[in-house]
Design a protein around this motif. Structure first.
Motif, PDB file in Angstrom:
ATOM      1  N   VAL A 120       5.794   0.818   9.128  1.00 46.72           N
ATOM      2  CA  VAL A 120       4.664   0.659   8.210  1.00 46.72           C
ATOM      3  C   VAL A 120       4.800  -0.635   7.416  1.00 46.72           C
ATOM      4  O   VAL A 120       5.867  -0.939   6.875  1.00 46.72           O
ATOM      5  CB  VAL A 120       4.593   1.845   7.233  1.00 46.72           C
ATOM      6  CG1 VAL A 120       3.330   1.756   6.374  1.00 46.72           C
ATOM      7  CG2 VAL A 120       4.633   3.173   7.989  1.00 46.72           C
ATOM      8  N   ALA A 121       3.694  -1.383   7.345  1.00 46.73           N
ATOM      9  CA  ALA A 121       3.652  -2.597   6.536  1.00 46.73           C
ATOM     10  C   ALA A 121       3.270  -2.240   5.110  1.00 46.73           C
ATOM     11  O   ALA A 121       2.223  -1.624   4.873  1.00 46.73           O
ATOM     12  CB  ALA A 121       2.653  -3.579   7.119  1.00 46.73           C
ATOM     13  N   ALA A 122       4.121  -2.612   4.160  1.00 51.52           N
ATOM     14  CA  ALA A 122       3.845  -2.412   2.736  1.00 51.52           C
ATOM     15  C   ALA A 122       3.812  -3.770   2.050  1.00 51.52           C
ATOM     16  O   ALA A 122       4.027  -4.807   2.684  1.00 51.52           O
ATOM     17  CB  ALA A 122       4.903  -1.504   2.110  1.00 51.52           C
ATOM     18  N   THR A 123       3.557  -3.766   0.759  1.00 48.53           N
ATOM     19  CA  THR A 123       3.406  -5.026   0.027  1.00 48.53           C
ATOM     20  C   THR A 123       4.681  -5.860   0.025  1.00 48.53           C
ATOM     21  O   THR A 123       4.619  -7.082  -0.109  1.00 48.53           O
ATOM     22  CB  THR A 123       2.993  -4.747  -1.425  1.00 48.53           C
ATOM     23  OG1 THR A 123       3.926  -3.814  -2.011  1.00 48.53           O
ATOM     24  CG2 THR A 123       1.589  -4.156  -1.490  1.00 48.53           C
ATOM     25  N   ASP A 124       5.820  -5.213   0.167  1.00 44.25           N
ATOM     26  CA  ASP A 124       7.086  -5.948   0.085  1.00 44.25           C
ATOM     27  C   ASP A 124       7.906  -5.895   1.360  1.00 44.25           C
ATOM     28  O   ASP A 124       9.114  -6.123   1.344  1.00 44.25           O
ATOM     29  CB  ASP A 124       7.935  -5.412  -1.076  1.00 44.25           C
ATOM     30  CG  ASP A 124       8.318  -3.950  -0.890  1.00 44.25           C
ATOM     31  OD1 ASP A 124       7.593  -3.228  -0.164  1.00 44.25           O
ATOM     32  OD2 ASP A 124       9.347  -3.528  -1.452  1.00 44.25           O
ATOM     33  N   GLY A 125       7.261  -5.588   2.512  1.00 43.20           N
ATOM     34  CA  GLY A 125       7.991  -5.614   3.771  1.00 43.20           C
ATOM     35  C   GLY A 125       7.632  -4.463   4.687  1.00 43.20           C
ATOM     36  O   GLY A 125       6.626  -3.766   4.479  1.00 43.20           O
ATOM     37  N   LEU A 126       8.458  -4.264   5.702  1.00 40.66           N
ATOM     38  CA  LEU A 126       8.242  -3.206   6.682  1.00 40.66           C
ATOM     39  C   LEU A 126       9.194  -2.036   6.415  1.00 40.66           C
ATOM     40  O   LEU A 126      10.367  -2.238   6.084  1.00 40.66           O
ATOM     41  CB  LEU A 126       8.479  -3.729   8.102  1.00 40.66           C
ATOM     42  CG  LEU A 126       7.490  -4.764   8.624  1.00 40.66           C
ATOM     43  CD1 LEU A 126       7.863  -5.189  10.040  1.00 40.66           C
ATOM     44  CD2 LEU A 126       6.061  -4.241   8.592  1.00 40.66           C
ATOM     45  N   TYR A 127       8.669  -0.833   6.605  1.00 34.43           N
ATOM     46  CA  TYR A 127       9.442   0.381   6.347  1.00 34.43           C
ATOM     47  C   TYR A 127       9.363   1.325   7.546  1.00 34.43           C
ATOM     48  O   TYR A 127       8.348   1.371   8.266  1.00 34.43           O
ATOM     49  CB  TYR A 127       8.913   1.104   5.118  1.00 34.43           C
ATOM     50  CG  TYR A 127       9.227   0.416   3.808  1.00 34.43           C
ATOM     51  CD1 TYR A 127      10.307   0.829   3.028  1.00 34.43           C
ATOM     52  CD2 TYR A 127       8.449  -0.644   3.352  1.00 34.43           C
ATOM     53  CE1 TYR A 127      10.602   0.198   1.816  1.00 34.43           C
ATOM     54  CE2 TYR A 127       8.734  -1.277   2.145  1.00 34.43           C
ATOM     55  CZ  TYR A 127       9.817  -0.847   1.391  1.00 34.43           C
ATOM     56  OH  TYR A 127      10.103  -1.462   0.202  1.00 34.43           O
ATOM     57  N   LEU A 128      10.416   2.106   7.726  1.00 37.51           N
ATOM     58  CA  LEU A 128      10.433   3.177   8.712  1.00 37.51           C
ATOM     59  C   LEU A 128      10.074   4.475   8.009  1.00 37.51           C
ATOM     60  O   LEU A 128      10.706   4.842   7.010  1.00 37.51           O
ATOM     61  CB  LEU A 128      11.815   3.295   9.351  1.00 37.51           C
ATOM     62  CG  LEU A 128      12.356   2.058  10.064  1.00 37.51           C
ATOM     63  CD1 LEU A 128      13.737   2.345  10.651  1.00 37.51           C
ATOM     64  CD2 LEU A 128      11.397   1.584  11.146  1.00 37.51           C
ATOM     65  N   VAL A 129       9.059   5.160   8.538  1.00 32.86           N
ATOM     66  CA  VAL A 129       8.618   6.427   7.955  1.00 32.86           C
ATOM     67  C   VAL A 129       8.513   7.455   9.075  1.00 32.86           C
ATOM     68  O   VAL A 129       7.783   7.257  10.048  1.00 32.86           O
ATOM     69  CB  VAL A 129       7.254   6.279   7.248  1.00 32.86           C
ATOM     70  CG1 VAL A 129       6.818   7.621   6.666  1.00 32.86           C
ATOM     71  CG2 VAL A 129       7.316   5.214   6.169  1.00 32.86           C
ATOM     72  N   GLU A 130       9.239   8.555   8.912  1.00 28.02           N
ATOM     73  CA  GLU A 130       9.176   9.619   9.913  1.00 28.02           C
ATOM     74  C   GLU A 130       7.951  10.504   9.674  1.00 28.02           C
ATOM     75  O   GLU A 130       7.540  10.720   8.519  1.00 28.02           O
ATOM     76  CB  GLU A 130      10.438  10.478   9.844  1.00 28.02           C
ATOM     77  CG  GLU A 130      11.715   9.746  10.218  1.00 28.02           C
ATOM     78  CD  GLU A 130      12.919  10.663  10.235  1.00 28.02           C
ATOM     79  OE1 GLU A 130      12.852  11.690  10.945  1.00 28.02           O
ATOM     80  OE2 GLU A 130      13.914  10.354   9.550  1.00 28.02           O
ATOM     81  N   LYS A 131       7.392  10.998  10.775  1.00 25.69           N
ATOM     82  CA  LYS A 131       6.287  11.945  10.624  1.00 25.69           C
ATOM     83  C   LYS A 131       6.822  13.223   9.977  1.00 25.69           C
ATOM     84  O   LYS A 131       7.891  13.708  10.330  1.00 25.69           O
ATOM     85  CB  LYS A 131       5.678  12.269  11.981  1.00 25.69           C
ATOM     86  CG  LYS A 131       4.514  13.258  11.911  1.00 25.69           C
ATOM     87  CD  LYS A 131       3.936  13.562  13.266  1.00 25.69           C
ATOM     88  CE  LYS A 131       3.068  12.430  13.762  1.00 25.69           C
ATOM     89  NZ  LYS A 131       2.354  12.773  15.014  1.00 25.69           N
ATOM     90  N   ALA A 155       2.041   0.821  12.075  1.00 24.38           N
ATOM     91  CA  ALA A 155       0.953   1.147  11.145  1.00 24.38           C
ATOM     92  C   ALA A 155       0.796  -0.045  10.216  1.00 24.38           C
ATOM     93  O   ALA A 155       1.534  -0.180   9.239  1.00 24.38           O
ATOM     94  CB  ALA A 155       1.280   2.419  10.372  1.00 24.38           C
ATOM     95  N   ILE A 156      -0.162  -0.909  10.532  1.00 24.60           N
ATOM     96  CA  ILE A 156      -0.275  -2.199   9.839  1.00 24.60           C
ATOM     97  C   ILE A 156      -1.572  -2.312   9.044  1.00 24.60           C
ATOM     98  O   ILE A 156      -1.565  -2.447   7.824  1.00 24.60           O
ATOM     99  CB  ILE A 156      -0.193  -3.375  10.845  1.00 24.60           C
ATOM    100  CG1 ILE A 156       1.051  -3.248  11.740  1.00 24.60           C
ATOM    101  CG2 ILE A 156      -0.218  -4.704  10.098  1.00 24.60           C
ATOM    102  CD1 ILE A 156       2.358  -3.338  11.001  1.00 24.60           C
ATOM    103  N   THR A 192      -2.788   4.089   2.924  1.00 23.31           N
ATOM    104  CA  THR A 192      -3.483   4.559   4.128  1.00 23.31           C
ATOM    105  C   THR A 192      -3.573   3.440   5.145  1.00 23.31           C
ATOM    106  O   THR A 192      -3.921   2.301   4.802  1.00 23.31           O
ATOM    107  CB  THR A 192      -4.898   5.064   3.788  1.00 23.31           C
ATOM    108  OG1 THR A 192      -4.803   6.159   2.873  1.00 23.31           O
ATOM    109  CG2 THR A 192      -5.618   5.540   5.047  1.00 23.31           C
ATOM    110  N   LYS A 193      -3.289   3.768   6.400  1.00 25.43           N
ATOM    111  CA  LYS A 193      -3.378   2.819   7.492  1.00 25.43           C
ATOM    112  C   LYS A 193      -4.478   3.248   8.462  1.00 25.43           C
ATOM    113  O   LYS A 193      -4.612   4.440   8.786  1.00 25.43           O
ATOM    114  CB  LYS A 193      -2.043   2.719   8.231  1.00 25.43           C
ATOM    115  CG  LYS A 193      -0.904   2.192   7.368  1.00 25.43           C
ATOM    116  CD  LYS A 193      -1.165   0.768   6.910  1.00 25.43           C
ATOM    117  CE  LYS A 193      -0.058   0.252   6.016  1.00 25.43           C
ATOM    118  NZ  LYS A 193      -0.259  -1.158   5.615  1.00 25.43           N
ATOM    119  N   ALA A 194      -5.267   2.277   8.896  1.00 28.26           N
ATOM    120  CA  ALA A 194      -6.444   2.581   9.711  1.00 28.26           C
ATOM    121  C   ALA A 194      -6.197   2.318  11.191  1.00 28.26           C
ATOM    122  O   ALA A 194      -5.473   1.389  11.552  1.00 28.26           O
ATOM    123  CB  ALA A 194      -7.633   1.744   9.238  1.00 28.26           C
TER     124      ALA A 194
END
Length: 356
Positions: free
Chosen positions: A163-174, A124-125, A148-150
Motif C-alpha cells: 500500500v502506498a501511503a503519504t510517507d512510503g510503502l507498507y505491507l498490510v495483510e488482509k 494498492a496505489i 481507501t484505494k481504488a
C-alpha cells in the motif's frame, strides 16, 4: 526482437504450450461464468506456481529462481494471448517491492510464500478513478494505516497488499481493518475499492525515496507484456479470419484495402514489441528504467487500443457477440490502458525524466 538464451526460449515455449493447452480462452469463459470469489481458477494458479512462475524475480535464497524480468515478461506475454486469469502479474510486482524495499525479516516472511504460490499479493496505489501517484492521502499513525484505494487489481484473492501511503510503502495483510467493495469492470476480473481502517501496517523502509516509482515502472512494463501478448493474438486471430471469411464471392484477405490495414497493424506490433522488450532489458540491466517504462506503456496503450478496435471492425458485428473471443480482448485492453498511467501521462513522465 530481443535475443534470448536457451533457458529463456525453453521457458517461453513451455508457457506458450501450457497456455494454449491448459488455459485457453475457454478457461477464461469458465471463470467468468462460474464467478469464483478470487476471479481466477485456483487450479490454474496452483499449476503456474508449481512451474515456478511466481518466483521468477525472487532470489534463490528465498525460494525463487531469480531468472530476471525478461523471463517474467515472456511468461506474462504468453498468458496474455489466452487471457489467462491469474494473480501472477500482481504477485510478481508485490514481490519485487519486497525485494527492493523489504528488511531481512520481511523478505524471510513473505518471499518464500509468494514464490511457492502459497500466498498472493497485490499493489494498492491509486485513490481515485485516474492514476495519480502524486495524490495519495492514505496515512499511517502508530503502525495503523487508514485510507481507501481504488480499483485494486486481484484484490479478492490476495493475502497481502503493498500500500502506498503519504510517507512510503507498507505491507498490510488482509484481515482486521481491511474491507473490500467489488467493482465490476468490463474485463470480468477482480477489481475492488479497498478501505483500510486502522489496519496493521509494516513499512518497507529500504529502496530509497523513489521506491514507489520503481514499483510503478515495473508495473508499467509487466502490464505492457500482457498487452503485447493480447495484441499479437488479436492480430493472428483476425488474420486467420480474413483468410477464411468469404464476402462478395471473394475471400476477405484478397481485398487490397484490408491487406493495407493488416500491414499497418503488423508494423505497429513490431514497434510495440521493440518498446516492451527494451523495457524488460532496462529492468535487467538497471539502466534507464524510468524512460523505458514510459515508452513501453505509452506504446502498448496506443497499439493495443488500435489493434483491438481494428480486430472488432474487421470481424464485423459478430466480433462483439459472445460467440467470438475477439471482444474479450478489447474489454481487457480498455482496463489495462487505464492502469498505471495513460499514454498522455507516460509521455509527460518521459519528458520530465528527459529534462524538458
Amino acid at each position: 526482437m530481443a535475443v534470448l538464451n536457451e533457458e529463456q526460449e525453453m521457458l517461453r515455449d513451455m508457457a506458450r504450450d501450457w497456455a494454449t493447452n491448459e488455459s485457453p480462452v475457454s478457461a477464461f469463459r469458465k471463470m467468468r461464468d462460474s464467478k469464483p470469489d478470487e476471479r481466477y481458477l485456483a487450479d490454474t494458479w496452483s499449476a503456474m506456481a508449481a512451474m515456478g512462475w511466481a518466483g521468477i524475480v525472487i532470489p534463490e535464497t528465498y525460494g525463487g529462481s531469480d531468472f530476471g524480468w525478461m523471463s517474467a515478461g515472456l511468461v506474462v506475454e504468453e498468458l496474455g494471448k489466452t487471457l489467462a486469469a491469474s494473480p501472477l502479474t500482481m504477485t510478481t510486482l508485490a514481490a519485487s517491492a519486497i525485494v527492493l524495499g523489504g528488511s531481512d525479516e520481511q523478505k524471510a516472511k513473505w518471499l518464500p510464500a509468494l514464490a511457492s504460490g502459497e500466498k498472493v499479493a497485490t499493489l494498492a496505489i491509486d485513490e481515485g478513478p485516474h492514476h495519480a501517484p502524486d495524490k495519495i492521502a492514505a496515512s499511517v499513525s502508530g503502525g495503523k494505516l487508514t485510507g481507501t484505494k481504488a480499483f485494486v487489481h486481484e484484490a479478492h484473492g490476495t493475502d497481502l497488499f503493498v500500500v502506498a501511503a503519504t510517507d512510503g510503502l507498507y505491507l498490510v495483510e488482509k484481515g482486521d481493518g481491511v474491507s473490500l467493495s467489488g467493482r465490476a469492470l468490463t474485463d470480468q476480473r477482480s477489481h475492488a475499492n479497498v478501505t483500510f481502517n486502522g489496519a496493521a501496517a509494516d513499512k518497507l523502509a529500504s529502496g530509497g525515496d523513489d521506491l514507489l516509482e520503481q514499483i510503478l515502472d515495473r508495473a508499467r512494463i509487466l502490464t505492457a507484456c500482457e498487452m503485447l501478448g493480447m495484441a499479437q493474438q488479436v492480430f493472428d486471430v483476425t488474420l486467420d479470419y480474413l483468410k477464411q471469411r468469404v464476402q462478395f464471392n471473394q475471400v476477405l484477405a484478397t481485398f487490397q484495402a484490408l491487406q493495407h490495414r493488416m500491414a499497418d497493424l503488423f508494423a505497429d506490433l513490431a514497434q510495440m514489441r521493440s518498446a516492451v522488450e527494451a523495457g524488460l532489458e532496462a529492468l535487467d540491466s538497471g539502466h534507464g528504467i524510468g524512460r523505458a517504462a514510459a515508452i513501453a506503456k505509452a506504446t502498448a496503450n496506443d497499439v493495443l487500443h488500435t489493434v483491438s478496435r481494428e480486430g472488432i471492425q474487421l470481424h464485423g458485428g459478430i466480433g462483439m457477440t459472445d460467440e467470438y473471443d475477439i471482444g474479450f480482448y478489447l474489454k481487457r485492453a480498455r482496463v489495462l490502458e487505464a492502469s498505471w498511467g495513460s499514454s498522455s501521462q507516460m509521455r509527460d513522465r518521459f519528458a520530465t525524466l528527459s529534462g524538458f
